[in-house]
Motif scaffolding. Structure first.
Motif, PDB file in Angstrom:
ATOM      1  N   PRO A 292       0.804  -1.227   0.000  1.00 48.68           N
ATOM      2  CA  PRO A 292       0.000   0.000   0.000  1.00 48.68           C
ATOM      3  C   PRO A 292       0.837   1.278   0.000  1.00 48.68           C
ATOM      4  O   PRO A 292       1.917   1.330   0.592  1.00 48.68           O
ATOM      5  CB  PRO A 292      -0.820  -0.099   1.297  1.00 48.68           C
ATOM      6  CG  PRO A 292      -0.153  -1.111   2.126  1.00 48.68           C
ATOM      7  CD  PRO A 292       0.665  -1.988   1.243  1.00 48.68           C
TER       8      PRO A 292
ATOM      9  N   LEU B  94       0.304   5.337   0.755  1.00 46.17           N
ATOM     10  CA  LEU B  94      -0.573   6.393   1.280  1.00 46.17           C
ATOM     11  C   LEU B  94       0.025   7.733   0.886  1.00 46.17           C
ATOM     12  O   LEU B  94       1.231   7.930   0.991  1.00 46.17           O
ATOM     13  CB  LEU B  94      -0.678   6.307   2.808  1.00 46.17           C
ATOM     14  CG  LEU B  94      -1.129   4.964   3.389  1.00 46.17           C
ATOM     15  CD1 LEU B  94      -1.121   5.002   4.912  1.00 46.17           C
ATOM     16  CD2 LEU B  94      -2.527   4.640   2.902  1.00 46.17           C
TER      17      LEU B  94
ATOM     18  N   PHE C  78      -1.876  14.750   1.317  1.00 48.79           N
ATOM     19  CA  PHE C  78      -1.922  15.955   0.477  1.00 48.79           C
ATOM     20  C   PHE C  78      -2.061  17.221   1.311  1.00 48.79           C
ATOM     21  O   PHE C  78      -1.911  18.323   0.793  1.00 48.79           O
ATOM     22  CB  PHE C  78      -3.036  15.877  -0.587  1.00 48.79           C
ATOM     23  CG  PHE C  78      -4.436  15.914  -0.029  1.00 48.79           C
ATOM     24  CD1 PHE C  78      -5.077  14.738   0.316  1.00 48.79           C
ATOM     25  CD2 PHE C  78      -5.103  17.108   0.126  1.00 48.79           C
ATOM     26  CE1 PHE C  78      -6.371  14.770   0.813  1.00 48.79           C
ATOM     27  CE2 PHE C  78      -6.394  17.154   0.631  1.00 48.79           C
ATOM     28  CZ  PHE C  78      -7.034  15.977   0.973  1.00 48.79           C
ATOM     29  N   TYR C  79      -2.348  17.054   2.598  1.00 45.67           N
ATOM     30  CA  TYR C  79      -2.407  18.233   3.472  1.00 45.67           C
ATOM     31  C   TYR C  79      -2.155  17.788   4.906  1.00 45.67           C
ATOM     32  O   TYR C  79      -2.692  16.772   5.340  1.00 45.67           O
ATOM     33  CB  TYR C  79      -3.772  18.925   3.353  1.00 45.67           C
ATOM     34  CG  TYR C  79      -3.892  20.165   4.199  1.00 45.67           C
ATOM     35  CD1 TYR C  79      -3.169  21.317   3.869  1.00 45.67           C
ATOM     36  CD2 TYR C  79      -4.703  20.196   5.334  1.00 45.67           C
ATOM     37  CE1 TYR C  79      -3.259  22.462   4.655  1.00 45.67           C
ATOM     38  CE2 TYR C  79      -4.799  21.343   6.116  1.00 45.67           C
ATOM     39  CZ  TYR C  79      -4.078  22.466   5.768  1.00 45.67           C
ATOM     40  OH  TYR C  79      -4.156  23.599   6.546  1.00 45.67           O
TER      41      TYR C  79
ATOM     42  N   ALA D 109      -1.769  19.650   8.882  1.00 46.13           N
ATOM     43  CA  ALA D 109      -1.713  20.833   9.760  1.00 46.13           C
ATOM     44  C   ALA D 109      -2.281  20.461  11.110  1.00 46.13           C
ATOM     45  O   ALA D 109      -3.155  19.594  11.205  1.00 46.13           O
ATOM     46  CB  ALA D 109      -2.510  21.979   9.153  1.00 46.13           C
ATOM     47  N   ASN D 110      -1.787  21.129  12.121  1.00 45.40           N
ATOM     48  CA  ASN D 110      -2.243  20.929  13.499  1.00 45.40           C
ATOM     49  C   ASN D 110      -2.281  19.448  13.900  1.00 45.40           C
ATOM     50  O   ASN D 110      -3.222  18.984  14.539  1.00 45.40           O
ATOM     51  CB  ASN D 110      -3.646  21.536  13.706  1.00 45.40           C
ATOM     52  CG  ASN D 110      -3.708  22.968  13.240  1.00 45.40           C
ATOM     53  OD1 ASN D 110      -2.767  23.740  13.457  1.00 45.40           O
ATOM     54  ND2 ASN D 110      -4.792  23.339  12.583  1.00 45.40           N
TER      55      ASN D 110
ATOM     56  N   ASP E 179      -4.265  14.728   5.979  1.00 46.08           N
ATOM     57  CA  ASP E 179      -5.336  14.356   5.051  1.00 46.08           C
ATOM     58  C   ASP E 179      -4.740  13.512   3.940  1.00 46.08           C
ATOM     59  O   ASP E 179      -3.767  13.916   3.304  1.00 46.08           O
ATOM     60  CB  ASP E 179      -5.996  15.610   4.484  1.00 46.08           C
ATOM     61  CG  ASP E 179      -6.877  16.277   5.518  1.00 46.08           C
ATOM     62  OD1 ASP E 179      -7.902  15.689   5.891  1.00 46.08           O
ATOM     63  OD2 ASP E 179      -6.522  17.382   5.992  1.00 46.08           O
ATOM     64  N   PHE E 180      -5.364  12.366   3.731  1.00 45.62           N
ATOM     65  CA  PHE E 180      -4.851  11.409   2.740  1.00 45.62           C
ATOM     66  C   PHE E 180      -5.690  11.400   1.474  1.00 45.62           C
ATOM     67  O   PHE E 180      -6.910  11.533   1.518  1.00 45.62           O
ATOM     68  CB  PHE E 180      -4.868   9.987   3.323  1.00 45.62           C
ATOM     69  CG  PHE E 180      -3.864   9.766   4.417  1.00 45.62           C
ATOM     70  CD1 PHE E 180      -2.566   9.389   4.114  1.00 45.62           C
ATOM     71  CD2 PHE E 180      -4.213   9.932   5.751  1.00 45.62           C
ATOM     72  CE1 PHE E 180      -1.636   9.177   5.117  1.00 45.62           C
ATOM     73  CE2 PHE E 180      -3.297   9.723   6.765  1.00 45.62           C
ATOM     74  CZ  PHE E 180      -1.998   9.353   6.446  1.00 45.62           C
ATOM     75  N   ASP E 181      -5.005  11.198   0.368  1.00 45.83           N
ATOM     76  CA  ASP E 181      -5.648  10.894  -0.904  1.00 45.83           C
ATOM     77  C   ASP E 181      -6.076   9.421  -0.821  1.00 45.83           C
ATOM     78  O   ASP E 181      -5.689   8.711   0.116  1.00 45.83           O
ATOM     79  CB  ASP E 181      -4.601  11.097  -2.018  1.00 45.83           C
ATOM     80  CG  ASP E 181      -5.212  11.090  -3.405  1.00 45.83           C
ATOM     81  OD1 ASP E 181      -6.411  10.815  -3.539  1.00 45.83           O
ATOM     82  OD2 ASP E 181      -4.462  11.370  -4.359  1.00 45.83           O
ATOM     83  N   GLU E 182      -6.824   8.963  -1.810  1.00 49.79           N
ATOM     84  CA  GLU E 182      -7.250   7.566  -1.797  1.00 49.79           C
ATOM     85  C   GLU E 182      -6.022   6.644  -1.833  1.00 49.79           C
ATOM     86  O   GLU E 182      -5.168   6.800  -2.717  1.00 49.79           O
ATOM     87  CB  GLU E 182      -8.143   7.290  -3.016  1.00 49.79           C
ATOM     88  CG  GLU E 182      -8.715   5.898  -2.997  1.00 49.79           C
ATOM     89  CD  GLU E 182      -9.607   5.607  -4.189  1.00 49.79           C
ATOM     90  OE1 GLU E 182      -9.672   6.445  -5.101  1.00 49.79           O
ATOM     91  OE2 GLU E 182     -10.217   4.534  -4.193  1.00 49.79           O
ATOM     92  N   PRO E 183      -5.917   5.703  -0.894  1.00 48.42           N
ATOM     93  CA  PRO E 183      -4.746   4.810  -0.899  1.00 48.42           C
ATOM     94  C   PRO E 183      -4.650   4.021  -2.204  1.00 48.42           C
ATOM     95  O   PRO E 183      -5.663   3.699  -2.820  1.00 48.42           O
ATOM     96  CB  PRO E 183      -5.010   3.867   0.274  1.00 48.42           C
ATOM     97  CG  PRO E 183      -5.957   4.602   1.156  1.00 48.42           C
ATOM     98  CD  PRO E 183      -6.808   5.418   0.239  1.00 48.42           C
TER      99      PRO E 183
END
Lengths: 157, 194
Positions: A101, A103, A106-107, A109-110, A114-118
């Motif tokens: 896999p 992963l 794409f973003y 913070a704090n 945030d992940f794009d589709e694996p």
């Protein structure tokens, strides 16, 4: 008869020395783990002990990262489909299998990511070939027991 | 008397709780995060443009074209349709995306060049009450087909693509991973010109 009396102290000393040796052996045995009985064989000559080079895991990781990033670039900039496919084949060899896999963050913070589709490594490498770009860099590699990558985390460059 | 006051207070508290929950549900996420989601969705549309160019390209080996078709199809919601227009006709035909790709690959030209440009939002991604984001992206597609006897067909089509973005979960090596899934809907033709 007198000579027998002369031998008594010698005998006593001998007895003392023997008994002290035995008790020492007993102490040693008590400290040792019980060992399995091993058939005595002629010991083979031991090969000279080679000192294994110490592997710095961080340096090894960096080298792997560089190798993989190099493949990303080569696949994205390949001059032909065949050249790209050869690089894909080689790069997949660095992984547990082609379905490992991937992963993509794409973003972040704090403390949240945030992940794009694996996806899988085969699909990802083909994506680089199709899009002719290598927009991500390696963030993390999870290794298997054979030293191959079993999971890859990428992040936007 | 006390009972009445208590009843009124309960209504007020219930009303406040309702507003608190509904505000929470619709509260916008971090604007930078929204921008990142916008870019992610736009990238998927640009990827589709590249895939279409590969599928249409006569130099693409059959196996590669089929693999790319699979990838391109994965970008769409099931049952999505693609509009096809021509300068020769007013009619716009709609095909399921897989059929569209197959027809594109089989076009009777010796050389096909497809390029997408000016990919941008015409309707920003808006968060829906169910948490999904919906937006519309417009693209221009320049198509050029050439036959061996140098007959050319060229057109430029403006297409509108509905995009859905939603948060989903999946299991990776026993861990639950939350990710943003970008799904493309129907692609409608809004203009065709030379």
């Amino acid at each position: 008869m007198k000579s027998i009396f002369k031998l008594v102290p010698v005998f006593c000393v001998l007895l003392f020395v023997l008994s002290s040796c035995k008790s020492q052996k007993a102490v040693v045995d008590a400290n040792q783990e019980p060992e399995e009985v091993i058939e005595e064989t002629t010991p083979e000559p031991t090969p000279p002990v080679k000192e294994e080079p110490k592997v710095d895991p961080e340096a090894a990781n960096r080298a792997l990262d560089a190798r993989l990033s190099n493949y990303f670039g080569q696949i994205a900039n390949a001059s032909s489909i065949n050249a790209a496919n050869n690089n894909i084949r080689e790069a997949v060899g660095m992984f547990s299998n082609g379905e490992a896999p991937v992963l993509i963050i794409f973003y972040a913070a704090n403390g949240t990511e945030d992940f794009d589709e694996p996806t899988t490594i085969t699909k990802y490498l083909n994506y680089l070939k199709d899009l002719k770009k290598a927009p991500h860099k390696v963030k993390e590699m999870v290794m298997d027991s054979q030293g191959r990558i079993k999971e890859l985390v990428l992040v936007k460059k | 008397m006390n009972n009445q006051i208590f009843k009124r207070l309960s209504y007020v508290v219930a009303l406040m709780a309702f507003f608190a929950v509904s505000t929470q549900a619709q509260s916008p996420v971090d604007p930078n995060r929204e921008k990142a989601i916008d870019s992610l969705a736009l990238e998927k549309v640009k990827d589709l443009g590249k895939y279409i160019a590969i599928i249409g390209n006569k130099d693409t080996p059959f196996s590669e074209a089929n693999r790319v078709m699979d990838r391109a199809e994965e970008l769409f919601a099931p049952g999505s349709e693609m509009g096809v227009s021509s300068l020769a006709s007013e009619e716009i035909k709609y095909y399921k995306v897989r059929e569209y790709f197959q027809r594109l690959m089989a076009l009777n030209y010796d050389k096909v060049n497809i390029e997408w440009y000016d990919v941008q939002y015409i309707s920003d991604l808006e968060r829906q009450p169910d948490g999904r984001y919906v937006g519309v992206v417009t693209v221009y597609q320049k198509f050029e087909g050439t036959t061996a006897d140098k007959l050319n067909y060229k057109d430029t089509t403006k297409k509108d693509i509905t995009i859905y973005v939603e948060k989903k979960k999946t299991q990776i090596a026993g861990r639950t991973i939350e990710f943003w899934d970008v799904i493309l809907g129907d692609i409608r033709v809004s203009e065709t010109s030379v």
